[in-house]
Design an enzyme around this catalytic site. Structure first.
Site, PDB file in Angstrom:
ATOM      1  N   CYS A  99       0.804  -1.229   0.000  1.00  0.00           N
ATOM      2  CA  CYS A  99       0.000   0.000   0.000  1.00  0.00           C
ATOM      3  C   CYS A  99       0.836   1.278   0.000  1.00  0.00           C
ATOM      4  O   CYS A  99       0.286   2.372  -0.151  1.00  0.00           O
ATOM      5  CB  CYS A  99      -0.947  -0.001   1.198  1.00  0.00           C
ATOM      6  SG  CYS A  99      -2.020  -1.451   1.243  1.00  0.00           S
ATOM      7  N   HIS A 392      -9.194   2.633  -2.389  1.00  0.00           N
ATOM      8  CA  HIS A 392      -7.763   2.356  -2.230  1.00  0.00           C
ATOM      9  C   HIS A 392      -7.221   1.454  -3.334  1.00  0.00           C
ATOM     10  O   HIS A 392      -7.057   0.252  -3.146  1.00  0.00           O
ATOM     11  CB  HIS A 392      -7.544   1.711  -0.853  1.00  0.00           C
ATOM     12  CG  HIS A 392      -6.146   1.294  -0.564  1.00  0.00           C
ATOM     13  ND1 HIS A 392      -5.041   2.034  -0.956  1.00  0.00           N
ATOM     14  CD2 HIS A 392      -5.649   0.201   0.095  1.00  0.00           C
ATOM     15  CE1 HIS A 392      -3.939   1.412  -0.547  1.00  0.00           C
ATOM     16  NE2 HIS A 392      -4.283   0.302   0.077  1.00  0.00           N
ATOM     17  N   CYS A 422       0.319   2.672   6.337  1.00  0.00           N
ATOM     18  CA  CYS A 422       0.746   1.321   6.689  1.00  0.00           C
ATOM     19  C   CYS A 422       0.771   0.504   5.406  1.00  0.00           C
ATOM     20  O   CYS A 422       0.229   0.927   4.379  1.00  0.00           O
ATOM     21  CB  CYS A 422      -0.231   0.696   7.688  1.00  0.00           C
ATOM     22  SG  CYS A 422      -1.926   0.575   7.049  1.00  0.00           S
TER      23      CYS A 422
END
EC number: 2.3.1.16
Length: 436
Positions: A99, A392, A422
């Protein structure tokens, strides 16, 4: 505090971010259904170059990321160069940091700028949760390799006879950590229990995210940084993120059942980020190169930090680890920030990191620091909403956050902003940005 590490070239140039752009983000199997990540990347880079009016040969490097890898296009960066009319000699390579992938892409271009090997580059990422690399079972894969080497029909039939019906079923991409077998949502549940984060707190944060994002769109704050896209059959333009629930109420969130720990959990589909398709990119240059081209930078990269922790327990604490390091390298404290933007993978993860940033005990006993990083002022935190609302696309989120934060800093007259995320594997990333 340790000595700051200025991000400048040998000539003293700052690292300028001159522009950024993204596609609208789409929930899985909606507006971008059937559009692979490489095409999303081409869309955003092509439009970014057209809007910037920068000469094609001025871009000397493109670093791009993709988390959900497609075997037919393993180097998405090079495919984007070849598919957008960029100079064929443009250096291009791909990166992946889960990510935090486009954070890594930005850092890599910045390091090339500081090394003096380039004067301008593009960084970004794209992902599609709608076009997935559906695989085959290990048993079928092994047989197919052996069949390819078999010399006779009888040998081939013998090999196929070893397969069971279940071996023929397609295998979707893994959603669990390779090393632990835990899903991201399982880790979010761990964190909710470890840090006493309630279902009500998680739902409230998710609701806040959607309300802020809906307001940002309504006020026209995102129009400049989100492009209009057209996809087959090219009948209707897709112009805005389609995950944002601007009219939802807290009562709506309370109706959903836990998605991971069905009996005792608090993490739901509504207080988590959805699977999403999209792409985002930014152009970076040395400050002097931007002046030569007559460009006014959106802002500057002041510092960055990447961290890693154990994956077995509460592994999504990357922001709590990387934020103090990025601030230290920038020579700043939490109080110096105008904006603080954290990737909302899950509401539980976000709230846990916010809690630990203000914890003296965590700072002393875990980070080995004399004092807490600092409480995050709610008036500075995710002021335009976050990933729970926008969605996302794994590799694109960092570039979205950077562009969004710099535009908002400019609207506020400048200052410092920190963006942090994160990432799977216990990874974390943080960057300090500056706008004038």
């Amino acid at each position: 505090m340790r000595q700051a590490l200025p991000l400048v070239t040998r000539q003293g140039d700052r690292i300028a971010i001159v522009s950024g752009l993204r596609t609208p983000f789409a929930r899985q199997a909606t507006a971008f259904h059937g559009i692979p990540a490489v095409d999303l990347g081409k869309m955003v880079v092509g439009e970014l170059l057209a809007r910037s009016e920068i000469p094609a040969d001025a871009i000397e490097q493109l670093v791009f990321g993709q988390v959900v890898q497609m075997p037919e296009a393993p180097n998405i960066a090079r495919e984007i160069v070849l598919g957008t009319g960029m100079n064929v000699h443009t250096d291009a390579y791909s990166v992946s940091r889960a990510c935090a992938t486009s954070f890594q892409a930005v850092a890599n271009v910045a390091e090339s700028l500081m090394a003096g090997t380039i004067r301008a580059g593009i960084a970004g990422g794209a992902d599609s949760s709608s076009v997935l690399p559906i695989g085959v079972s290990k048993a079928l894969a092994r047989v197919l390799v052996d069949v390819n080497k078999a010399r006779t029909t009888r040998q081939r039939l013998t090999l196929f006879s070893r397969l069971r019906l279940r071996d023929l079923l397609p295998v979707p991409p893994a959603v669990a950590e390779y090393s632990t077998g835990l899903r991201m949502g399982d880790t979010a549940e761990q964190m909710a229990k470890t840090y006493g984060i309630t279902r009500e707190q998680q739902d409230a944060l998710a609701h806040r995210s959607h309300q802020r994002a809906a307001q940002a769109w309504a006020e026209g704050k995102l129009a400049e940084e989100v492009m209009t896209t057209y996809v087959p059959p090219y009948k209707n333009p897709f112009t805005e993120d389609n995950n944002i629930r601007g009219t939802s109420t807290l009562a709506d969130y309370a109706k959903l059942r836990p998605a991971f720990d069905r009996k005792h959990g608090s993490v739901t589909a509504a207080n988590s980020t959805p699977l999403t398709d999209g792409a985002a990119a930014v152009i970076l240059m040395t400050e002097s190169r931007a002046k030569e081209l007559g460009l006014r930078p959106l802002g500057y990269l002041r510092s960055y930090a990447f961290t890693a922790i154990d994956v077995w327990q509460d592994m999504l604490l990357g922001p709590a680890w990387s934020t103090p390091l990025a601030l230290e390298r920038a020579g700043l404290t939490m109080a110096d920030l105008t904006l603080f933007d954290m990737h909302e993978a899950f509401a539980a993860q976000t709230l846990a990191n916010l809690q630990l940033l203000g914890s003296e005990r965590f700072a002393r006993e875990v980070l080995g620091r004399a004092q807490a990083t600092g409480e995050v002022d709610d008036a500075k935190f995710n002021v335009l909403g976050g990933s729970i609302a926008y969605g996302h696309p794994f590799a694109a989120t960092g570039a979205r956050m950077i562009t969004q934060t710099l535009h908002e800093l400019r609207r506020r007259g400048g200052g410092f902003g920190l963006v942090t995320a994160c990432a799977a594997g216990g990874l974390g990333a943080a960057m300090v940005l500056e706008a004038e």
